[in-house]
Design a protein around this motif. Structure first.
Motif, PDB file in Angstrom:
ATOM      1  N   VAL A 461     -57.212  57.471 -16.407  1.00  0.00           N
ATOM      2  CA  VAL A 461     -56.929  56.185 -16.520  1.00  0.00           C
ATOM      3  C   VAL A 461     -55.719  55.834 -15.907  1.00  0.00           C
ATOM      4  O   VAL A 461     -54.609  56.476 -16.006  1.00  0.00           O
ATOM      5  N   LYS A 462     -55.635  54.622 -14.974  1.00  0.00           N
ATOM      6  CA  LYS A 462     -54.742  54.391 -14.227  1.00  0.00           C
ATOM      7  C   LYS A 462     -54.404  52.821 -14.222  1.00  0.00           C
ATOM      8  O   LYS A 462     -55.555  51.891 -14.056  1.00  0.00           O
ATOM      9  N   TYR A 463     -53.093  52.506 -14.355  1.00  0.00           N
ATOM     10  CA  TYR A 463     -52.644  51.264 -14.351  1.00  0.00           C
ATOM     11  C   TYR A 463     -51.794  50.982 -13.024  1.00  0.00           C
ATOM     12  O   TYR A 463     -50.879  51.723 -12.981  1.00  0.00           O
ATOM     13  N   THR A 464     -51.955  49.952 -12.256  1.00  0.00           N
ATOM     14  CA  THR A 464     -51.241  49.451 -11.255  1.00  0.00           C
ATOM     15  C   THR A 464     -50.666  48.127 -11.176  1.00  0.00           C
ATOM     16  O   THR A 464     -51.740  47.288 -11.575  1.00  0.00           O
ATOM     17  N   ASN A 465     -49.727  47.875 -11.042  1.00  0.00           N
ATOM     18  CA  ASN A 465     -49.052  46.404 -10.701  1.00  0.00           C
ATOM     19  C   ASN A 465     -48.666  46.470  -9.423  1.00  0.00           C
ATOM     20  O   ASN A 465     -47.804  46.996  -8.630  1.00  0.00           O
ATOM     21  N   GLU A 466     -49.058  45.293  -8.732  1.00  0.00           N
ATOM     22  CA  GLU A 466     -48.757  45.016  -7.259  1.00  0.00           C
ATOM     23  C   GLU A 466     -48.022  43.770  -7.243  1.00  0.00           C
ATOM     24  O   GLU A 466     -48.568  42.535  -7.528  1.00  0.00           O
ATOM     25  N   ASP A 467     -46.608  43.505  -6.842  1.00  0.00           N
ATOM     26  CA  ASP A 467     -45.780  42.375  -6.894  1.00  0.00           C
ATOM     27  C   ASP A 467     -45.578  42.061  -5.340  1.00  0.00           C
ATOM     28  O   ASP A 467     -44.729  42.807  -4.707  1.00  0.00           O
ATOM     29  N   ILE A 468     -46.147  41.011  -4.699  1.00  0.00           N
ATOM     30  CA  ILE A 468     -46.064  40.989  -3.196  1.00  0.00           C
ATOM     31  C   ILE A 468     -45.389  39.396  -2.906  1.00  0.00           C
ATOM     32  O   ILE A 468     -45.903  38.472  -3.494  1.00  0.00           O
ATOM     33  N   ARG A 469     -44.624  39.398  -2.351  1.00  0.00           N
ATOM     34  CA  ARG A 469     -43.813  38.135  -1.773  1.00  0.00           C
ATOM     35  C   ARG A 469     -43.766  38.159  -0.228  1.00  0.00           C
ATOM     36  O   ARG A 469     -43.310  39.286   0.177  1.00  0.00           O
ATOM     37  N   ASP A 470     -44.299  37.103   0.320  1.00  0.00           N
ATOM     38  CA  ASP A 470     -44.765  37.116   1.814  1.00  0.00           C
ATOM     39  C   ASP A 470     -44.379  35.746   2.285  1.00  0.00           C
ATOM     40  O   ASP A 470     -44.931  34.720   1.871  1.00  0.00           O
ATOM     41  N   ARG A 471     -43.726  35.648   3.331  1.00  0.00           N
ATOM     42  CA  ARG A 471     -43.499  34.445   4.241  1.00  0.00           C
ATOM     43  C   ARG A 471     -44.010  34.663   5.756  1.00  0.00           C
ATOM     44  O   ARG A 471     -43.737  35.725   6.298  1.00  0.00           O
ATOM     45  N   LEU A 472     -44.762  33.724   6.028  1.00  0.00           N
ATOM     46  CA  LEU A 472     -45.619  34.004   7.190  1.00  0.00           C
ATOM     47  C   LEU A 472     -45.263  33.089   8.212  1.00  0.00           C
ATOM     48  O   LEU A 472     -45.682  31.632   7.752  1.00  0.00           O
ATOM     49  N   VAL A 473     -44.709  32.944   9.174  1.00  0.00           N
ATOM     50  CA  VAL A 473     -44.460  31.750  10.228  1.00  0.00           C
ATOM     51  C   VAL A 473     -44.789  32.449  11.762  1.00  0.00           C
ATOM     52  O   VAL A 473     -43.802  33.134  12.229  1.00  0.00           O
ATOM     53  N   GLU A 474     -46.046  31.924  12.315  1.00  0.00           N
ATOM     54  CA  GLU A 474     -46.230  32.341  13.515  1.00  0.00           C
ATOM     55  C   GLU A 474     -46.776  31.041  14.197  1.00  0.00           C
ATOM     56  O   GLU A 474     -47.557  30.566  13.754  1.00  0.00           O
ATOM     57  N   TRP A 475     -46.228  30.775  15.591  1.00  0.00           N
ATOM     58  CA  TRP A 475     -47.026  29.853  16.324  1.00  0.00           C
ATOM     59  C   TRP A 475     -46.754  30.273  17.813  1.00  0.00           C
ATOM     60  O   TRP A 475     -46.057  30.940  18.215  1.00  0.00           O
ATOM     61  N   GLU A 476     -47.823  29.766  18.582  1.00  0.00           N
ATOM     62  CA  GLU A 476     -47.962  30.054  19.932  1.00  0.00           C
ATOM     63  C   GLU A 476     -48.223  28.886  20.677  1.00  0.00           C
ATOM     64  O   GLU A 476     -49.048  28.115  20.406  1.00  0.00           O
ATOM     65  N   VAL A 477     -47.557  28.745  21.699  1.00  0.00           N
ATOM     66  CA  VAL A 477     -47.795  27.407  22.664  1.00  0.00           C
ATOM     67  C   VAL A 477     -47.971  28.012  24.120  1.00  0.00           C
ATOM     68  O   VAL A 477     -47.552  28.795  24.536  1.00  0.00           O
ATOM     69  N   ILE A 478     -49.147  27.393  24.575  1.00  0.00           N
ATOM     70  CA  ILE A 478     -49.715  27.862  26.058  1.00  0.00           C
ATOM     71  C   ILE A 478     -49.808  26.876  26.981  1.00  0.00           C
ATOM     72  O   ILE A 478     -50.279  25.702  26.406  1.00  0.00           O
ATOM     73  N   ASP A 479     -49.322  26.782  28.027  1.00  0.00           N
ATOM     74  CA  ASP A 479     -49.342  25.847  29.067  1.00  0.00           C
ATOM     75  C   ASP A 479     -50.046  26.428  30.408  1.00  0.00           C
ATOM     76  O   ASP A 479     -49.777  27.505  30.600  1.00  0.00           O
ATOM     77  N   SER A 480     -50.593  25.673  30.919  1.00  0.00           N
ATOM     78  CA  SER A 480     -51.351  26.157  32.432  1.00  0.00           C
ATOM     79  C   SER A 480     -50.844  25.154  33.334  1.00  0.00           C
ATOM     80  O   SER A 480     -51.270  24.183  33.390  1.00  0.00           O
ATOM     81  N   ALA A 481     -50.095  25.456  34.312  1.00  0.00           N
ATOM     82  CA  ALA A 481     -49.662  24.825  35.393  1.00  0.00           C
ATOM     83  C   ALA A 481     -48.904  23.603  34.915  1.00  0.00           C
ATOM     84  O   ALA A 481     -48.988  22.359  35.345  1.00  0.00           O
ATOM     85  N   GLY A 482     -48.133  23.719  33.795  1.00  0.00           N
ATOM     86  CA  GLY A 482     -47.428  22.597  33.249  1.00  0.00           C
ATOM     87  C   GLY A 482     -47.966  21.652  32.287  1.00  0.00           C
ATOM     88  O   GLY A 482     -47.433  20.813  31.524  1.00  0.00           O
ATOM     89  N   PHE A 483     -49.335  22.086  31.898  1.00  0.00           N
ATOM     90  CA  PHE A 483     -50.093  21.210  31.131  1.00  0.00           C
ATOM     91  C   PHE A 483     -50.361  21.927  29.621  1.00  0.00           C
ATOM     92  O   PHE A 483     -50.735  23.243  29.852  1.00  0.00           O
ATOM     93  N   SER A 484     -49.965  21.415  28.572  1.00  0.00           N
ATOM     94  CA  SER A 484     -50.067  22.032  27.454  1.00  0.00           C
ATOM     95  C   SER A 484     -51.743  22.416  27.035  1.00  0.00           C
ATOM     96  O   SER A 484     -52.471  21.202  27.168  1.00  0.00           O
ATOM     97  N   ILE A 485     -52.031  23.430  26.454  1.00  0.00           N
ATOM     98  CA  ILE A 485     -53.528  23.646  26.087  1.00  0.00           C
ATOM     99  C   ILE A 485     -53.705  23.780  24.529  1.00  0.00           C
ATOM    100  O   ILE A 485     -52.973  23.979  23.933  1.00  0.00           O
ATOM    101  N   ASN A 486     -54.559  22.790  24.326  1.00  0.00           N
ATOM    102  CA  ASN A 486     -54.816  22.867  22.860  1.00  0.00           C
ATOM    103  C   ASN A 486     -55.494  23.770  22.167  1.00  0.00           C
ATOM    104  O   ASN A 486     -56.152  24.507  22.782  1.00  0.00           O
TER     105      ASN A 486
END
Length: 840
Positions: A461-486
């Protein structure tokens, strides 16, 4: 002493290898203590001898050829025997019949043997007890730990060895992760001394991983099951790696040094064998491998850990043990430039990239487990295990990549052959990340083993407690020949420069989330095993069932979801009484994988608490055929398997990063055939050849079956050990792997039903040559070599044939032609490494 210190200095690459300087004081202490070290290579047999009325028998004489002991008033005994050889032991008492048994145990192995002595019955005839044979009926592969320290590989260790087994696949030598029979990296169980261990959450690429949890210097036993495993193992869909750390019987020190890092292990035991302990220190520097790649970087990694395992026998019935680990992985990465040549002979092209910015990652892990094992009586063993795993992970990066597409000079003989003559500006890419994760996982487990006659019952018999705190901030900007790509999901497609774009600018990818999640789990299992006979044939039965209940509490959405699953499993093996040494086995069951935190987080970083457990039906049929060839032992192992998966949680795979959809909207299947031939192709050494065929597909939202991200159809691998005939001290080790390409060649945002591109086949050969100065057959009584039990010097060549293997594709867009180019991200080229191994 001066000669010894000078010798060690010669072994180091003094200016390059800073670690040896840090260990110099320790090495001097080792050399001072070396003359008093014992040379014995022993195993230990412990047990309690009872009579037919379950009463302990005192003063039983236990005698081998030139050693022996007696049982105490509680019937307990502990006996050291020579390892790796047949040892016959006679148990005798004036009022009981003698018992005779033959043992063949590995160095450092501790076996529990509890015979019952009778006064009026025929006793046990001579029996050979071999630890490796006991696992064959369970479909478990047992590997000698000494092979770990010999086989070359960019990530030397247990995982490097597993990748040579059938059914185990990987196309990234920088990573310790592996997939088994169509599963992903998250579907593999790893145990150390019966305690489940975890890997970091935020790892995105193999070169960030550093060290595997398993320390090869501390290992005494390796067992691996690729599917159809017993109920005593946990709830994952693919495989089990079960590692046992040493319980030393003597004092000893070992060290391994190379241009990739070093390790030091110290082991000891008390004279009464009640206390034993082993400590391992490791340091790794991936600069040798990363500097060899095509991207020019400033790279400053620090991968280090300290592990320990202690055990103390309080009494004949009670034993305490502690397993601890502290690791620090720091990854500072500043890319500068990159040039990747691709295209065809008629149209050779190159991608030229100029970088600005850097990446700083920091992973700190603390792990501790305390266990108590209590022997109630001859039939019942109980244990209580508590463990805590704490990881804090930081992943910060801001990297601007400005790239151009160039035309390569393809005129053979031209002095500028291979150089870029014209480069056309394509665009730029800015990646930003601020990811923080703090996870605390605590467990407590009570388990037991009851044996009676030929029956064995395990429960837990096994008991497990998982306590997870997470902050996720990711962004990526791409442009081609100076024009932003959506982004691809945007309805407003950017047609610049041909048409003006008046909509709002959007990041190509933008993920922001903050999660505070707790998961409480209650697991239990019971399983029964029995050895018996069926006519003239030996048979073995195993049946068990697991239950797993869990509750996910997500504070961001104030939701709480509870679920439960039950997992029945069974195995059967038969060894026919034939002239040929054959063993047949079959295993089946329902396997569930209740979601871990990573599986609950969707592509936008949000936790979906209602994600169900993925379900898989396993059917495995296997055969072992043992035979002799050239008067040497060989074994051919064959396994056919089928898996039917439902409630599948689809995912994408980028390098080693898995991104789940957090939605059980798919079903899948996997089937295949694994073959492995192992034996003494060269006398005294074990080598093997592996072949695997796999097909795995999934059906997402009833759109039809397509290849899963791990659909690696064919696999061939060889692990070969040899020596130079005229120079037997010169050893050669070959690690060869071939895998067909994975379906990972499409952009991560692409619809997999539209793009089913595959990466090229993965081909790699690593060779190691070692000159053995000292080993068990080559000992010295004088000179500086007398202080060593083992000493070898050598070098390794990684990727001997300099094959350009790719792990992913970078997709760049030419705004003028509207074309996208797949630029391969290559792994390591040919690399040379120097290595030395020593043991005192």
């Amino acid at each position: 002493m001066l000669e010894i210190v000078l010798f060690l200095k010669q072994l180091s690459i003094v200016n390059k290898f800073i670690l040896l300087k840090k260990l110099k004081l320790t090495s001097c202490l080792i050399l001072i203590l070396a003359p008093i070290l014992l040379l014995a290579q022993n195993a230990t047999i412990n047990g309690v001898i009872l009579d037919q009325y379950n009463q302990p028998i005192e003063a039983v004489n236990i005698k081998g050829e030139n050693f022996g002991t007696q049982t105490n008033s509680n019937g307990f005994f502990s006996l050291k025997i020579p390892a790796n050889t047949d040892v016959t032991i006679i148990f005798s008492h004036v009022s009981h019949k003698n018992i005779e048994a033959t043992f063949n145990l590995k160095k450092g192995e501790i076996l529990e043997f509890n015979p019952v002595m009778k006064v009026d019955a025929v006793q046990i005839s001579t029996v050979v007890i071999n630890s490796k044979k006991r696992k064959d009926v369970e479909g478990i592969v047992t590997i000698e730990p000494k092979v770990l320290l010999k086989i070359p590989g960019a990530q030397a260790g247990v995982e490097n060895l597993l990748k040579t087994l059938p059914g185990v696949s990987s196309n990234n030598e920088l990573s310790t992760q592996y997939s088994v029979r169509g599963g992903n990296y998250d579907e593999n169980l790893v145990y150390v001394n019966g305690i489940e261990v975890y890997r970091p959450f935020l790892i995105r690429s193999g070169q960030q991983e550093g060290l595997s949890f398993v320390n090869s210097d501390l290992v005494s036993n390796i067992e691996f099951s690729a599917g159809g495993f017993q109920a005593k193992y946990g709830d994952k869909l693919s495989s089990v790696l079960d590692i046992t750390y040493k319980k030393p019987t003597d004092f000893g020190v070992s060290a391994n040094l190379s241009l990739l890092g070093g390790s030091l292990a110290v082991e000891t035991a008390s004279t009464d064998n009640k206390f034993s302990g082993i400590i391992g220190l490791r340091y790794r520097d991936n600069s040798l491998l990363v500097d060899a790649k095509e991207t020019e970087t400033n790279f400053n990694p620090t991968f280090a850990d300290l592990q320990s395992y202690f055990s103390y026998r309080v009494s004949d019935k009670l034993e305490l043990s502690f397993l601890g680990n502290a690791s620090l992985n720091k990854y500072d990465y500043i890319p500068l430039t990159r040039q990747t040549n691709f295209g065809t002979l008629d149209n050779p092209l190159a991608l030229i990239v100029q970088y600005q910015g850097q990446e700083k990652d920091n992973y700190k892990t603390l792990f501790g487990a305390l266990s108590a094992a209590y022997k109630v009586n001859q039939d019942l063993d109980l244990a209580l295990v508590t463990s805590t795993y704490h990881t804090t992970e930081e992943e910060y990066f801001d990297i601007l990549a400005q790239y151009a597409l160039g035309e390569v000079n393809g005129n053979i003989g031209d002095e500028n052959f291979g150089e870029v003559e014209f480069a056309e500006g394509i665009g730029s890419q800015l990646n930003h990340g601020r990811n923080d994760l703090d996870a605390l996982i605590s467990t407590i487990e009570a388990k037991g083993l009851y044996t009676k006659n030929e029956h064995e019952v395990r429960f837990s018999v096994k008991y497990t407690n998982e306590d997870i705190r997470d902050r996720l901030v990711e962004w990526e900007v791409i442009d081609s020949a100076g024009f932003s790509i959506n982004p691809p999901s945007s309805d407003a497609f950017n047609e610049q420069p041909y048409q003006p774009y008046e909509g709002p600018l959007e990041a190509f990818q933008n993920v922001r989330a903050r999660n505070n999640t707790t998961i409480n789990r209650l697991q239990a299992y019971v399983q029964w095993s029995k050895r018996s006979t069926l006519g003239e044939h030996d048979v073995w039965y195993n049946a068990g069932i697991r239950s797993h209940s869990w509750t996910v509490n997500d504070q961001a959405t104030s939701t709480s979801v509870s679920q439960s699953v039950f997992s029945p499993r069974a195995q059967f093996a038969i060894k026919p009484n034939w002239d040929k040494d054959m063993l047949f086995r079959i295993s089946s069951g329902l396997y569930y994988q209740p979601p871990f935190y990573r599986e609950l987080r969707d592509r936008n970083g949000n936790v979906q608490a209602n994600v169900k457990a993925q379900k898989s039906f396993h059917l495995v049929i296997g055969n072992d055929y043992s035979f002799s060839l050239w008067d040497r032992p060989f074994k051919l192992t064959s396994e056919a398997y089928y898996k039917k998966l439902t409630d599948v949680n689809p995912y994408t795979l980028e390098n080693v990063r898995i991104r789940y959809r957090a939605n059980n909207n798919a079903e899948a299947f996997a089937y295949g055939l694994d073959l492995r031939l192992n034996g003494e192709f060269v006398p005294g050494t074990e080598s093997w050849f592996s072949f695997g065929y796999l097909k795995t597909e999934e059906n997402i939202n009833n759109r039809g079956y397509i290849a899963r991200p791990t659909d690696q159809r064919l696999k061939f691998a060889a692990l070969f050990q040899d020596y130079v005939p005229n120079i037997p001290s010169m050893k050669m080790y070959l690690n060869l792997v071939y895998n067909t390409g994975l379906p990972g060649g499409s952009p991560s945002y692409a619809d997999p039903y539209v793009y089913q591109n595959r990466l090229p086949d993965y081909k790699r050969a690593d060779v190691g040559l070692q000159f053995v100065l000292v080993d068990k057959n080559k000992q010295f009584n004088s000179g500086w070599k007398k202080h060593f039990k083992d000493l070898s010097l050598g070098f390794e060549i990684f990727n001997v044939f300099n094959v350009q293997n790719s792990i992913t594709n970078t997709w760049v867009r030419d705004v003028y032609s509207k074309r996208q180019y797949a630029i391969p991200n290559y792994l390591t080229p040919r690399v040379f490494n120097i290595r030395t191994t020593m043991r005192f």
